[in-house]
Design a protein around this motif. Structure first.
Motif, PDB file in Angstrom:
ATOM      1  N   UNK A 105      -4.288  -2.050  16.909  1.00 23.03           N
ATOM      2  CA  UNK A 105      -4.696  -0.414  17.364  1.00 23.03           C
ATOM      3  C   UNK A 105      -4.644   0.366  16.234  1.00 23.03           C
ATOM      4  N   UNK A 106      -5.199   1.696  16.703  1.00 20.01           N
ATOM      5  CA  UNK A 106      -5.117   3.372  15.521  1.00 20.01           C
ATOM      6  C   UNK A 106      -3.655   2.996  16.065  1.00 20.01           C
ATOM      7  N   UNK A 107      -2.877   3.113  17.162  1.00 18.09           N
ATOM      8  CA  UNK A 107      -1.751   3.787  16.910  1.00 18.09           C
ATOM      9  C   UNK A 107      -0.423   2.898  16.574  1.00 18.09           C
ATOM     10  N   UNK A 108      -1.140   1.495  16.981  1.00 20.87           N
ATOM     11  CA  UNK A 108      -0.025   0.546  15.523  1.00 20.87           C
ATOM     12  C   UNK A 108       0.647   0.607  14.384  1.00 20.87           C
ATOM     13  N   UNK A 109      -1.398   0.906  14.438  1.00 19.78           N
ATOM     14  CA  UNK A 109      -1.383   1.367  12.354  1.00 19.78           C
ATOM     15  C   UNK A 109      -0.680   2.410  12.111  1.00 19.78           C
ATOM     16  N   UNK A 110      -0.547   3.347  12.556  1.00 21.99           N
ATOM     17  CA  UNK A 110      -0.523   4.738  12.179  1.00 21.99           C
ATOM     18  C   UNK A 110       0.953   5.084  12.518  1.00 21.99           C
ATOM     19  N   UNK A 111       1.397   4.515  13.575  1.00 22.96           N
ATOM     20  CA  UNK A 111       2.942   4.765  14.232  1.00 22.96           C
ATOM     21  C   UNK A 111       3.809   3.049  12.981  1.00 22.96           C
ATOM     22  N   UNK A 112       3.323   1.971  13.450  1.00 26.97           N
ATOM     23  CA  UNK A 112       3.739   0.878  12.266  1.00 26.97           C
ATOM     24  C   UNK A 112       5.219   0.342  12.643  1.00 26.97           C
ATOM     25  N   UNK A 113       5.439   0.619  14.542  1.00 29.71           N
ATOM     26  CA  UNK A 113       6.072   0.107  14.892  1.00 29.71           C
ATOM     27  C   UNK A 113       6.081  -0.198  16.688  1.00 29.71           C
ATOM     28  N   UNK A 114       4.584  -0.992  16.740  1.00 28.33           N
ATOM     29  CA  UNK A 114       3.912  -1.457  18.060  1.00 28.33           C
ATOM     30  C   UNK A 114       3.163  -1.639  17.769  1.00 28.33           C
ATOM     31  N   UNK A 161      -9.417   6.129  19.055  1.00 31.67           N
ATOM     32  CA  UNK A 161      -9.397   4.353  19.961  1.00 31.67           C
ATOM     33  C   UNK A 161     -10.168   3.334  18.433  1.00 31.67           C
ATOM     34  N   UNK A 162     -10.987   3.855  18.832  1.00 33.41           N
ATOM     35  CA  UNK A 162     -11.999   2.787  17.909  1.00 33.41           C
ATOM     36  C   UNK A 162     -12.090   2.633  16.770  1.00 33.41           C
ATOM     37  N   UNK A 163     -11.312   4.057  15.827  1.00 32.14           N
ATOM     38  CA  UNK A 163     -11.936   4.198  14.679  1.00 32.14           C
ATOM     39  C   UNK A 163     -11.576   3.188  13.876  1.00 32.14           C
ATOM     40  N   UNK A 164     -10.386   1.987  13.681  1.00 35.98           N
ATOM     41  CA  UNK A 164     -10.306   0.931  12.795  1.00 35.98           C
ATOM     42  C   UNK A 164     -10.688  -0.338  13.213  1.00 35.98           C
ATOM     43  N   UNK A 165     -11.644  -0.359  14.162  1.00 45.38           N
ATOM     44  CA  UNK A 165     -12.471  -1.446  14.977  1.00 45.38           C
ATOM     45  C   UNK A 165     -13.071  -2.260  14.775  1.00 45.38           C
ATOM     46  N   UNK A 166     -14.027  -2.040  13.361  1.00 43.23           N
ATOM     47  CA  UNK A 166     -14.976  -2.751  12.636  1.00 43.23           C
ATOM     48  C   UNK A 166     -14.185  -2.907  11.008  1.00 43.23           C
ATOM     49  N   UNK A 167     -12.951  -2.172  10.963  1.00 43.71           N
ATOM     50  CA  UNK A 167     -12.374  -2.237   9.297  1.00 43.71           C
ATOM     51  C   UNK A 167     -11.364  -4.232   9.438  1.00 43.71           C
TER      52      UNK A 167
END
Length: 433
Positions: free
Chosen positions: A321-330, A269-275
């Motif tokens: 969020x990471x789920x937003x990025x990976x799903x591209x629909x939220x 869940x924190x995977x993309x935070x710094x990016x």
């Protein structure tokens, strides 16, 4: 495109809250273990124009597979908008749930056996088809039906992420297919949710022109799983847990990260935070230009406080969020009916840039402008999609929902299309290289 059920949300929420021992080892169940979600259902639409003349599409399958008996299945919507499956006798089978809101097994001969290794099998579709899938499985898949809130039949398809699904121990894959009188054919190989049985395809139009999407290498599933294991050892993230195995440890499929998060919602869940913080800092001081590839042309965007705002857009984009990025629909990438044309053009291009982590590389201030050589080169990134494309022979095939976002003249998506199709030929088990 697959459609959701009004009553599926509560059922899905219960399922998504569960976690399973990972790596996922399948333990097939029965109809009581079928999970009904938006991701594995297809239901009817408003009636389409029923053509007076039918132009059947021929499907053919070349068996280049080393395993057991292969069977083909076809699901979709007929021209009236009614859900159908192809029967082995060549006609449409109309599933009848008999009013049940719990899954009922679809009765009828819907498994079409394919000839053995080195041989080709072919048949015609009886009519036009939309929202379709051509499934190929080593063994037999189980399909179910229920009624939706309007009393119409819905097809419940095998679910790749449910380890207790009755079909969970089967090795399968599919090609997505729509073929209509007015628009012609659109077919693609999709790895948006998972990578399964290796399939490639060739489309032949009536005028003789052909298009190829060769697909994955023969042993791609094992290779991807091995590389994901190495990646997990390198960065400490659970990439290896995307692999689904049978009881003997043999890889069956590889789940996409967004599908894996449906099983482990707090993973990475924190995977993309710094990016994301670096992106926000960069575009607080300079423009991010989105080439909408529409009449709107280039749109300048800049971070203003908590949101990225784009010229002519009806609303801004908060940090995903990471789920937003990976799903591209939220989150910021969810599209509303009232959104304007600029917003609907920005969303796929912006999410693709986050997904491929191209926003901070040289030239990343214009999206899309960079070719495939720049995708997945920054850290963090989606190593699932990186590896899927690595093992695609021609680099084509949807690895996430907006993989069709590319600079003009390029195509990562693995799509074949055209008017007046004649033959869609699929190679199972990998093209010869």
């Amino acid at each position: 495109m697959h459609y959701s059920l009004s009553f599926a949300v509560a059922v899905a929420a219960t399922f998504l809250a569960e976690t399973f021992a990972i790596p996922i080892v399948v333990t097939p169940g029965n109809e009581k273990d079928v999970i009904v979600t938006a991701a594995n259902t297809i239901n009817g639409t408003e009636a389409l124009e029923v053509p007076d003349d039918k132009t059947p599409l021929t499907l053919s399958f070349y068996n280049n597979f080393d395993g057991g008996q292969l069977n083909a299945y076809v699901t979709g919507l007929d021209p009236s908008g009614t859900v159908v499956m192809l029967s082995a006798d060549g006609g449409w089978l109309y599933p009848d749930p008999k009013g049940s809101q719990t899954p009922v097994a679809i009765e009828g001969n819907v498994a079409i056996p394919l000839n053995g290794a080195g041989q080709t099998t072919g048949f015609d579709l009886p009519d036009f088809l939309s929202s379709g899938r051509v499934w190929i499985a080593e063994g037999e898949l189980q399909f179910f039906t229920v009624v939706d809130g309007n009393g119409k039949a819905v097809i419940v398809e095998p679910a790749a992420a449910n380890p207790s699904d009755p079909s969970s121990a089967v090795n399968w894959g599919f090609v997505e297919l729509t073929n209509t009188k007015d628009s012609g054919i659109f077919a693609n190989i999709s790895f948006v949710d998972f990578v399964g049985l290796v399939i490639g395809m060739t489309l032949t139009l009536q005028d003789g022109r052909t298009q190829d999407v060769i697909g994955l290498r023969k042993n791609a599933i094992t290779d991807i799983c091995n590389d994901l294991r190495d990646q997990a050892a390198q960065d400490g993230q659970p990439w290896d847990k995307l692999c689904v195995t049978d009881k003997d440890g043999k890889p069956l499929r590889v789940l996409s990260p967004n599908l894996y998060l449906s099983l482990e919602p707090t993973a990475m869940e924190t995977y993309y935070e710094d990016y994301i913080e670096k992106v926000w800092q960069k575009y607080s001081n300079e423009d991010l230009t989105i080439n909408t590839q529409t009449d709107a042309g280039n749109v300048a965007c800049r971070v203003n406080g908590q949101a990225l705002e784009c010229e002519g857009d009806n609303r801004g984009y908060v940090k995903p969020t990471v789920l937003d990025i990976w799903g591209c629909n939220s989150g910021p990438f969810g599209i509303r009916e009232e959104d304007n044309a600029v917003h609907k053009a920005v969303v796929p291009r912006l999410c693709a840039a986050f997904y491929r982590t191209t926003l901070l590389v040289d030239g990343g201030n214009v999206q899309p402008s960079l070719g495939a050589d720049s995708y997945y080169t920054a850290d963090p990134t989606s190593h699932y999609s990186r590896l899927v494309h690595k093992y695609e022979i021609d680099g084509k095939g949807y690895a996430f929902s907006y993989d069709d976002v590319n600079p003009d003249g390029q195509n990562e998506a693995g799509v074949v299309s055209g008017a007046n199709p004649k033959l869609l030929h699929m190679t199972i088990g990998g093209f010869a290289t």
